[in-house]
Write a protein that holds these residues in place. Structure first.
Motif, PDB file in Angstrom:
ATOM      1  N   ASP A  96      64.704  50.129  45.708  1.00  0.00           N
ATOM      2  CA  ASP A  96      65.428  50.222  46.968  1.00  0.00           C
ATOM      3  C   ASP A  96      66.897  50.482  46.643  1.00  0.00           C
ATOM      4  O   ASP A  96      67.620  49.595  46.196  1.00  0.00           O
ATOM      5  N   HIS A  97      67.342  51.705  46.875  1.00  0.00           N
ATOM      6  CA  HIS A  97      68.696  52.092  46.476  1.00  0.00           C
ATOM      7  C   HIS A  97      69.784  51.487  47.350  1.00  0.00           C
ATOM      8  O   HIS A  97      70.971  51.647  47.071  1.00  0.00           O
ATOM      9  N   SER A  98      69.404  50.775  48.430  1.00  0.00           N
ATOM     10  CA  SER A  98      70.415  50.115  49.253  1.00  0.00           C
ATOM     11  C   SER A  98      70.781  48.741  48.705  1.00  0.00           C
ATOM     12  O   SER A  98      71.733  48.118  49.154  1.00  0.00           O
ATOM     13  N   VAL A  99      70.014  48.284  47.726  1.00  0.00           N
ATOM     14  CA  VAL A  99      70.231  46.963  47.139  1.00  0.00           C
ATOM     15  C   VAL A  99      71.143  47.095  45.921  1.00  0.00           C
ATOM     16  O   VAL A  99      70.946  47.992  45.092  1.00  0.00           O
ATOM     17  N   PRO A 100      72.142  46.230  45.788  1.00  0.00           N
ATOM     18  CA  PRO A 100      73.025  46.299  44.611  1.00  0.00           C
ATOM     19  C   PRO A 100      72.240  46.124  43.311  1.00  0.00           C
ATOM     20  O   PRO A 100      71.260  45.370  43.254  1.00  0.00           O
ATOM     21  N   VAL A 101      72.672  46.823  42.281  1.00  0.00           N
ATOM     22  CA  VAL A 101      72.011  46.749  40.975  1.00  0.00           C
ATOM     23  C   VAL A 101      72.563  45.552  40.221  1.00  0.00           C
ATOM     24  O   VAL A 101      73.768  45.441  39.996  1.00  0.00           O
ATOM     25  N   ARG A 102      71.672  44.665  39.825  1.00  0.00           N
ATOM     26  CA  ARG A 102      72.086  43.487  39.067  1.00  0.00           C
ATOM     27  C   ARG A 102      70.900  43.006  38.241  1.00  0.00           C
ATOM     28  O   ARG A 102      69.736  43.291  38.570  1.00  0.00           O
ATOM     29  N   PRO A 103      71.140  42.294  37.160  1.00  0.00           N
ATOM     30  CA  PRO A 103      70.028  41.746  36.376  1.00  0.00           C
ATOM     31  C   PRO A 103      69.149  40.848  37.227  1.00  0.00           C
ATOM     32  O   PRO A 103      69.651  40.045  38.022  1.00  0.00           O
ATOM     33  N   LEU A 104      67.842  40.989  37.071  1.00  0.00           N
ATOM     34  CA  LEU A 104      66.939  40.139  37.822  1.00  0.00           C
ATOM     35  C   LEU A 104      67.010  38.689  37.371  1.00  0.00           C
ATOM     36  O   LEU A 104      66.718  37.782  38.145  1.00  0.00           O
ATOM     37  N   HIS A 105      67.429  38.498  36.167  1.00  0.00           N
ATOM     38  CA  HIS A 105      67.521  37.124  35.648  1.00  0.00           C
ATOM     39  C   HIS A 105      68.798  36.988  34.844  1.00  0.00           C
ATOM     40  O   HIS A 105      69.202  37.909  34.115  1.00  0.00           O
ATOM     41  N   ALA A 106      69.464  35.851  34.995  1.00  0.00           N
ATOM     42  CA  ALA A 106      70.749  35.635  34.323  1.00  0.00           C
ATOM     43  C   ALA A 106      70.621  35.745  32.806  1.00  0.00           C
ATOM     44  O   ALA A 106      71.579  36.119  32.117  1.00  0.00           O
ATOM     45  N   SER A 107      69.444  35.433  32.278  1.00  0.00           N
ATOM     46  CA  SER A 107      69.271  35.459  30.824  1.00  0.00           C
ATOM     47  C   SER A 107      69.403  36.870  30.259  1.00  0.00           C
ATOM     48  O   SER A 107      69.766  37.047  29.094  1.00  0.00           O
ATOM     49  N   PHE A 108      69.126  37.893  31.090  1.00  0.00           N
ATOM     50  CA  PHE A 108      69.258  39.267  30.612  1.00  0.00           C
ATOM     51  C   PHE A 108      70.726  39.625  30.402  1.00  0.00           C
ATOM     52  O   PHE A 108      71.083  40.322  29.461  1.00  0.00           O
ATOM     53  N   TYR A 109      71.592  39.156  31.292  1.00  0.00           N
ATOM     54  CA  TYR A 109      73.036  39.355  31.130  1.00  0.00           C
ATOM     55  C   TYR A 109      73.491  38.712  29.825  1.00  0.00           C
ATOM     56  O   TYR A 109      74.226  39.322  29.032  1.00  0.00           O
ATOM     57  N   ASP A 110      73.080  37.482  29.614  1.00  0.00           N
ATOM     58  CA  ASP A 110      73.476  36.786  28.382  1.00  0.00           C
ATOM     59  C   ASP A 110      72.990  37.533  27.148  1.00  0.00           C
ATOM     60  O   ASP A 110      73.704  37.648  26.147  1.00  0.00           O
ATOM     61  N   PHE A 111      71.779  38.043  27.227  1.00  0.00           N
ATOM     62  CA  PHE A 111      71.189  38.776  26.104  1.00  0.00           C
ATOM     63  C   PHE A 111      72.023  40.013  25.754  1.00  0.00           C
ATOM     64  O   PHE A 111      72.371  40.240  24.588  1.00  0.00           O
ATOM     65  N   LEU A 112      72.381  40.794  26.751  1.00  0.00           N
ATOM     66  CA  LEU A 112      73.088  42.051  26.495  1.00  0.00           C
ATOM     67  C   LEU A 112      74.519  41.843  26.012  1.00  0.00           C
ATOM     68  O   LEU A 112      75.072  42.691  25.309  1.00  0.00           O
ATOM     69  N   THR A 113      75.157  40.757  26.412  1.00  0.00           N
ATOM     70  CA  THR A 113      76.584  40.565  26.082  1.00  0.00           C
ATOM     71  C   THR A 113      76.798  39.715  24.838  1.00  0.00           C
ATOM     72  O   THR A 113      77.943  39.410  24.502  1.00  0.00           O
ATOM     73  N   GLU A 114      75.720  39.330  24.141  1.00  0.00           N
ATOM     74  CA  GLU A 114      75.850  38.618  22.872  1.00  0.00           C
ATOM     75  C   GLU A 114      75.225  39.489  21.777  1.00  0.00           C
ATOM     76  O   GLU A 114      74.009  39.665  21.717  1.00  0.00           O
ATOM     77  N   GLN A 115      76.054  40.014  20.897  1.00  0.00           N
ATOM     78  CA  GLN A 115      75.601  41.017  19.931  1.00  0.00           C
ATOM     79  C   GLN A 115      74.536  40.478  18.986  1.00  0.00           C
ATOM     80  O   GLN A 115      73.614  41.205  18.610  1.00  0.00           O
ATOM     81  N   LYS A 116      74.644  39.220  18.611  1.00  0.00           N
ATOM     82  CA  LYS A 116      73.652  38.654  17.703  1.00  0.00           C
ATOM     83  C   LYS A 116      72.272  38.652  18.318  1.00  0.00           C
ATOM     84  O   LYS A 116      71.269  38.709  17.610  1.00  0.00           O
TER      85      LYS A 116
END
Length: 1574
Positions: A641-661
């Motif tokens: 649904d392109h009317s919905v803002p794009v955001r990670p479905l789960h907070a853990s995915f954000y943490d995963f992508l922003t921690e290089q290790k």
């Protein structure tokens, strides 16, 4: 009987009656017959009797019949406005015979509850007769008007509820009993007796509406609710029976209360409610509510859901109010929370659902949580809405506060705790993802509320919290009595795996090759993590061409987790490996797009992301985000649904992508994303911003009152434009300096889009972002040589925003109509744009040259501000108040920083910053000192205890290691700031309370000032007194301070003086600094040591030259009560002051030296000269001034300055002399020369309150606080005879009779006494009363005495009989301080402490017109001009006003004469008929100037439909708005202009120099947009 149905509207004050137009002519008898017949028909309709007709036909007939019966007719019914016609009534009579009786519903609810498994039946077979009242209800209430808004709101809620029930195609027979009761309730409301009492019983009606609303929700969602009860193992019959019994009992009780006429009304301001019951002023976090897509799969989580619902339904009053559900990421907390929220909503129990999100942290949702929940609660329970609406209308600072604790107390706890009426079930509030609400410091305030305050909620409130078990959350919420904690880690592994198995089986049931064995393996592999299971299902389902779901399953099971990587991280890596190819181009694009997703300040939908991306540099603008995002549906929202803002479905995915290790090659760094987003934002704003972007139709209403404004904003301000306006500077701040970006910035700042940007921010309620954006931009450009010319623009724009932010936020059109005109002449920002706006107001006279010295007025404290201090870096100010709180303020914006610091249990008299600015110390009447961490806003250690009485003063040592404190216990204590221990013993020597202490700059000495009139200097190390006390002041010492070099001490005293002392020798330096006319409360040195600032009980702040001892310029005026504390900023450019008026003010010290001819303190008395050409004024600044009564300019120099306040002044009958009283003496001056005549008239033993010349000018009478009246010979100055005694208290007023044979005196002993001027004997008995007599006046014929009283009324007395004549004149809401007759005796004018002047018709005893408003403080003196054409007044402020009257005597609201020669300015370009000079000659011109040519253009549009004198309907309110008869906004006037602002009634305001507005070209109302010329 209240006006219930459509009819006449109530007349506003001054409005002529407008009869509703007649639609035909019938005789009175025929009208009456028609009315009676119609009412009889309506009664029959509302008591419908039994009928064999089918239920569905009854419903249809009833609705049609009522429409006929109450349709609009030919003539309105006089009593209640029912409109009927002969044909309507006849048709109703005929149709009535076809209708039968709807049986009254069964009385017992529970016995009618059918078997729980009864099949769903059609509406017609469930006995639809119960629903007939619901069908006709809408038609009945549609014709009810002109009742209290709260009652109207209740009827609207009932209509919505009836529509919701009737819209259900199928209803279960199990709820027949509830339908029966609801139908009975609607029938009860439509009974004639009920309708006649809707207004007086509006509170009970509101409670009925609330319960019916919950019933409707339960009925509409009953099928879903039954299924849910089955899922969690509840007994449907029991649950249904219990809930219906509860509803029915509540409705029975409320209907009985209505019948019993039990009045429990909510007291609200009806006028304000009619004007606006909107809560738009309260922040609301849109999109943070219930998400039904996140609920648990049917059949899963049954145990924990059942446990939570048992807690919700627990009737034990001691049940914990909070249920805290916690667990690690991926455990399914949010699904449980949203499931509970959905089911609570279905049951009508959901109060609010609020969800935090990691990707929305830039929105600061934590500041909006309480207000959002409060508004949701008000939507659920209509009783709350008027309470909240009135609260925010009465307290604007409360509406805007970011103090979470105060929000909780005022917006939730107090309103819900005070609700009356039945409690039907529990109210559920869900707060999800609390751990994603920011950092620990951000969460602390919210956690504190739940941990300390939630237990105080009523017993029917339940709060469900869901979060990860972060340490700060654990510390606050564990082991709290009113919080029930439940960890998902404690849920049995067996049940969790079972639920995951069910979930996986449902998700993969259509995948070939996936059977129960595969499902079991996935569930076992999940380790209890629902998020892992979800991703696994998505991985298997997303197989492409050439592979099967079973093969994907095999790949998943065969995959082994790398050592050190968590199961969830391993799954993320697996999914991304599958989505993103190994090619560098794909990986580069992935990183670029995900940077935009992760580092945006707020999530955007795909369309907006692409719009922003067009402003990116290089190749990143060459492709759209779909190239990556189309494949990211398993991980991100907004993909399908392109009317919905794009955001990670789960907070853990954000943490995963922003921690290089953790993420390896998928790691997303910031790179140049902020530069790109800043550049893109600037491009979007340049291309999209425009004047009146939302097409606002009128300038007369506030943004909050514009119908459909949110829709207009959504239509005209795209999400990416909204984003750009709010966040461009945040990205700029994070970006490295880049010349190309800087050039784009310059283009934006040089364009009119800069102004339109402020418009957009105002519409978006984000104007607070403007100041932060501008200061961040200034910092970013500082030091860049090529942009030096841009910095002044930014700084001036900052000042524009500081002065007008609240205005822009409140009404968008007035950014142009009000803010631009009132900008000072030197404003770079305004000068660049004002030429494009030729049709706005113009400040013709009195325009500020520079931005005003009073920069901010900070409101937030509820009581007196006792102490203020600047932080060492000048960025913060701290204040301590008698409301027991400490508050921090941003010194630039004036915005409160964080929550109030609470901990003291009494008034806070002293606050100070530590030298490093990291800590604050405070001293209180609770005998303690507390130290606070500035950053965290929390106490440091325990309170310092040692004093046994109030702590009045404290100071940090220069090294910050010690605190010195002084107390009412006569002692000074020294404290170690690290340990909190006392250092040495108390410093003893003073014999009275200690008001002030200060360290020397080297920290070796301490100076103290005391109530014992002495100053003492102490050795800071040894605690010993150095030398003898410094004596010279004659009263207590309020404040002391060292000079920056430590050589000098300054002191301020109750004796009104400031003294300088040599700190080494103790010698006095020069003479006392005099000028204040009341106690000096606070003194401080400027950082360079060359100037001193002082604050006083006289409401002023003064600057002094240390070397010469002279006052610099005039006092800084603005506070309306004593100045308790004043300090310089570290750079010496600004002052901050705290006052007894509960405010804090910032001043520009460099602009503070004022000049001009004006009183520097309150004017105490004014009088016209006998020929009306001059005005004399006296003041508490010890000065008497003469003014030209036509021009308002000062005549000559002030009369000789005196050392005491001038309380009263008057002219002699020939106009040659002026007499004034100073303390206990009287002086006389020659008007022409200004020279004092003769000696002082002395004899009174206390101060003189009032004086009066005899009609022949040979004698003066005086009244004094010594209880006496005295007569004096003008020529010799000798007292005539003995004092006239008789009063037992202070005498406030004295006047001569017109023939000079009598004196009247009024006293605080509540009596008026008449005296023979020849003998001094009392004439007759005192004229009595129960209240203090403040003012007296004889009528011109001497037959009547008028008296003004402390009880707010004016009374008239017959001089001969001593009897009161007529009734008291009532209208003032403050004490009446001055009265005067018109020259012909027909009118009386009165001035009051309510800041108004009122004119009375003496014969009729009625008020003439509306009150005259213009003074901003109490009116203490009024009089008529000798010709009766003008009224003169003065106020406790320093202003004098002249008001227009007409025809030689006051005849009421009179108009400025309109002549044929008077023409407005040149017509506007493209002038239309609705914007022209068509003001009728018999109506008033609205003018805020001494020049009639400046009158408001097209005033008819502002006063449409009103007759009479339009000035009656115009008012300058305290908040700065000039409003019209229906609350329309005409113009906003800055606070700094109020004191000398012209009222439409004024012909003159003194001193001159105040603003005079030219409105002759001003576009306003529906033509406001013509102010701009593109």
């Amino acid at each position: 009987m209240p006006r219930l149905l459509r009819g006449k509207t109530p007349k506003s004050s001054g409005e002529t009656s407008h009869q509703a137009p007649s639609h035909g002519s019938k005789s009175t008898a025929q009208d009456a017959r028609l009315i009676i017949k119609g009412k009889a028909t309506l009664r029959r309709l509302l008591h419908i009797r039994d009928s064999p007709a089918p239920a569905s036909s009854i419903t249809t007939s009833a609705a049609a019949l009522v429409e006929d019966a109450i349709a609009f007719g030919k003539k309105p019914e006089a009593q209640n406005g029912i409109h009927l016609t002969e044909s309507n009534v006849q048709a109703a009579e005929e149709n009535f015979s076809t209708m039968g009786f709807i049986p009254r519903p069964v009385p017992t609810a529970v016995c009618a509850v059918g078997n729980a498994n009864t099949a769903v039946t059609d509406l017609c077979t469930i006995d639809a007769t119960y629903l007939a009242p619901l069908s006709i209800f809408h038609t009945v209430v549609n014709n009810i008007a002109n009742i209290h808004p709260y009652a109207q709101m209740a009827l609207s809620a009932l209509t919505l509820a009836s529509n919701l029930i009737l819209s259900q195609a199928n209803m279960d027979a199990s709820i027949r009993a509830l339908l029966s009761k609801v139908g009975e309730t609607y029938q009860f409301i439509m009974e004639e007796d009920t309708l006649s009492r809707l207004e007086v019983m509006k509170d009970t009606l509101g409670q009925i509406a609330q319960v019916v609303h919950e019933c409707a929700q339960f009925i509409a969602k009953y099928s879903e609710t039954k299924n849910f009860w089955v899922r969690i193992g509840k007994n449907i019959f029991s649950e249904t029976s219990t809930r219906i019994s509860c509803y029915n009992a509540a409705l029975d009780g409320l209907m009985q209360r209505f019948r019993d006429r039990e009045l429990r009304d909510i007291h609200v301001n009806v006028h304000r409610m009619r004007e606006n019951m909107s809560l738009e002023g309260m922040s609301y976090a849109g999109g943070a509510g219930l998400n039904t897509m996140k609920t648990c799969l049917d059949g899963t989580r049954a145990e924990i859901l059942s446990e939570i619902f048992d807690w919700i339904n627990d009737t034990d009053p001691g049940c914990p109010r909070v249920f805290w559900l916690h667990g690690q990421a991926g455990k399914g907390k949010s699904s449980i929370a949203h499931t509970i929220a959905l089911q609570a909503q279905n049951l009508g129990m959901l109060g609010s659902c609020f969800c935090f999100s990691h990707v929305r942290q830039a929105e600061e949702l934590h500041k909006k949580m309480i207000t959002t929940i409060s508004r949701d609660l008000a939507d659920r329970d209509l009783r709350l809405k008027p309470i909240l609406a009135e609260m925010i209308a009465n307290n604007r600072s409360l509406r805007d506060t970011e103090d979470v604790m105060q929000q909780w107390q005022k917006f939730i706890l107090e309103p819900v705790s005070n609700l009356k009426g039945p409690i039907v079930g529990n109210v559920v509030v869900v707060v999800d993802a609390l751990d994603e609400g920011g950092g620990a410091a951000t969460r602390e305030e919210i956690l504190s509320v739940f941990a300390t305050q939630a237990g105080k909620l009523p017993p029917n409130f339940r709060i469900l919290l869901a979060s990860r078990p972060l340490q700060d959350i654990m510390d606050m919420l564990q082991n709290v009595g009113h919080i029930r904690a439940r960890s998902l880690e404690d849920v049995s592994a067996t049940s969790t795996i079972r639920d995951i198995r069910l979930y996986v089986g449902e998700k993969l049931k259509r995948q070939k090759g996936i059977h129960q064995e595969e499902v079991n393996k996935i569930a076992e592999r999940s380790d209890g993590l629902f998020e892992w299971a979800r991703l696994a299902c998505e991985f298997i389902r997303s197989h492409g061409a050439g592979e099967t779901a079973k093969e994907r399953f095999d790949d998943l099971i065969a995959h082994t987790t790398e050592e050190g990587r968590t199961l969830l991280d391993d799954m993320y890596n697996l999914v991304l490996e599958d989505i993103i190819t190994a090619k560098q181009r794909a990986l580069g694009r992935f990183r670029s797009v995900m940077r935009q997703v992760l580092y945006a300040s707020e999530p955007l939908a795909i369309r907006s992301m692409n719009a922003m991306r067009r402003g990116f540099s290089g190749q990143e603008s060459g492709y759209q985000v779909e190239v990556i995002l189309d494949y990211m549906a398993p991980l991100l929202s907004g993909i399908v649904d392109h009317s919905v803002p794009v955001r990670p479905l789960h907070a853990s995915f954000y943490d995963f992508l922003t921690e290089q290790k953790r993420s390896g090659k998928f790691f997303i760094d910031k790179c140049d994303i902020h530069k790109n987003l800043a550049s893109a934002s600037l491009l979007v704003m340049r291309s999209s911003l425009r004047f009146n972007i939302c097409g606002l139709e009128t300038s007369y209403v506030r943004n909050s009152a514009i119908v459909g404004l949110a829709a207009k904003i959504g239509e005209h301000i795209s999400p990416h434009l909204s984003y750009s306006c709010r966040f461009w500077a945040a990205h700029l701040r994070e970006a490295e300096f880049d010349s190309q970006l800087a050039q784009s910035l310059r283009v934006f700042l040089d364009s009119e889009q800069l102004l339109f940007w402020l418009e957009a921010l105002g519409l978006l309620r984000s104007i607070g972002e403007a100041y932060r954006a501008l200061t961040a931009t200034t910092t970013w450009l500082e030091g860049k040589e090529d942009y030096r010319d841009t910095l002044p623009i930014l700084r001036d724009t900052c000042k524009f925003v500081c002065n007008f932010a609240s205005l822009i936020n409140e009404s968008t059109p007035h950014l142009y109509l009000s803010a631009l005109p009132f900008s000072p002449a030197s404003s770079i920002f305004a000068a660049r744009f004002v030429t494009r706006f030729p049709n706005i107001a113009r400040v013709a006279e009195g325009r500020h040259q520079n931005w005003p010295s009073s920069q901010h007025v900070l409101r937030g404290h509820d009581l007196s501000v006792e102490s203020v201090a600047f932080s060492p870096d000048g960025k913060r100010v701290v204040s301590g108040s008698s409301d027991d709180t400490i508050r921090l303020w941003d010194a630039e914006t004036g915005v409160q920083v964080g929550k109030p610091l609470r901990g003291h249990t009494g008034p806070i008299f002293a606050v100070a910053f530590s030298p490093d600015g990291k800590r604050i110390a405070s001293g209180s009447s609770d005998c303690t000192i507390r130290i606070w961490d500035v950053e965290r806003g929390t106490p440091v250690g325990d309170a310092l205890r040692g004093h046994f009485d109030a702590v009045y003063t404290l100071a940090f040592s220069p090294d910050g290691r010690r605190i010195a404190s002084g107390s009412n216990d006569h002692a000074i204590h020294l404290w170690d700031t690290n340990t909190g221990a006392q250092v040495n013993g108390p410093l003893q020597g003073h014999t009275e309370k200690i008001f002030s202490v200060a360290f020397s700059p080297d920290g070796k000495r301490i100076v103290s000032g005391s109530y014992d009139h002495a100053i003492r200097i102490w050795d800071a190390e040894r605690g010993a007194q150095l030398g003898s006390p410094l004596r010279g002041h004659t009263m207590c010492i309020n404040s002391v301070a060292f000079s920056p070099n430590g050589r000098c001490i300054v002191s301020g005293s109750y004796d009104r003086t400031i003294r300088l002392w040599d700190s080494e020798t103790g010698a006095k330096l020069g003479s006392p600094l005099t000028g204040h006319v009341d106690s000096v409360t606070s003194v401080a040195f400027l950082p360079d040591g060359k100037r001193i600032v002082s604050g006083s009980f006289d409401h002023t702040i003064r600057l002094w030259d240390v070397e010469t001892g002279t006052q610099l310029g005039n006092p800084l005026c603005g506070h309306s009560a004593s100045v308790n504390s004043v300090v310089f900023s570290p750079d010496g450019r600004r002052l901050v002051s705290g006052s007894y008026d509960d405010t804090i003010r910032f001043w520009d010290a460099e602009a503070g030296a004022q000049t001009g001819n004006s009183h520097s303190m309150s004017v105490s008395s004014v009088a016209f000269s006998p020929d009306g050409k001059c005005i004399v004024s006296s003041s508490y600044d010890d000065v008497i001034r003469l003014w030209d009564a036509e021009s308002g300019t000062q005549v000559g120099n002030p009369f000789d300055r005196n050392s005491f306040s001038v309380k009263s002044v008057t002219f002699s009958s020939d106009g040659k002399l002026v007499a004034g009283c100073f303390d206990d003496a009287i002086r006389i001056w020659d008007v022409v020369t200004g020279v004092q005549m003769g000696t002082l008239f002395q004899g009174h033993t206390k101060s003189i309150k009032s004086i009066a010349f005899s009609p022949d000018g040979k004698r003066i009478a005086s009244a004094s606080h010594d209880h006496t009246v005295r007569l004096w010979d003008v020529e010799s100055g000798a007292q005539l005879g003995d004092p006239i005694e008789g009063h037992s208290k202070s005498v406030y007023s004295v006047v001569f009779s017109p023939d000079g044979t009598r004196i009247a005196s009024g006293s605080s002993d509540s009596t008026i006494r008449l005296w023979d001027t020849a003998t001094g004997e009392q004439i007759g008995e005192p004229l009595g009363g129960a209240w203090s007599v403040n003012s007296l006046a004889f009528s011109p014929d001497g037959a009547i005495i008028a008296s003004g009283y402390r009880d707010h009324v004016v009374r008239l007395w017959d001089v001969q009989t001593g009897a009161q004549t007529g009734n008291p004149f009532r209208g003032h809401i403050g004490q009446v301080d001055s009265v005067a007759f018109s020259p012909d005796g027909k009118y009386l004018v009165s001035g009051s402490s309510d800041n108004t002047i009122r004119v009375w018709n003496v014969e009729a005893g009625t008020q003439v017109g509306n009150a005259l408003r213009g003074h901003t403080t109490l009116v203490n003196s009024v009089s008529f001009s000798p010709d009766g054409r003008r009224i003169l007044s003065s106020s406790y402020g320093d202003t004098i006003r002249v008001w227009k009257a007409k025809d030689g005597s006051y005849t009421g609201a009179s108009s400025l004469e309109y002549t044929e020669s008077f023409k407005l300015s040149t017509p506007l370009p493209n002038d239309k008929s609705d914007f022209c000079d068509d003001t009728p000659k018999d109506q008033t011109l609205i003018c805020f100037s001494s020049t009639a040519l400046h009158a408001l253009r097209d005033a008819r549009g502002f006063f449409s439909g009103l007759e009479g004198d339009w000035r009656e309907f115009v008012e300058l309110q305290e908040d700065g708005w000039i409003v019209g008869p229906r609350g329309q906004l005409l113009l906003w006037v800055p606070l700094t202009h109020h004191r000398l602002f012209y009222s439409p009634w004024n012909t003159l305001v003194m001193p001159k120099g105040g603003p005079e507005l030219d409105l002759s070209r001003m576009a306003h109302g529906r033509t406001w947009h013509r102010c701009f010329e593109p």
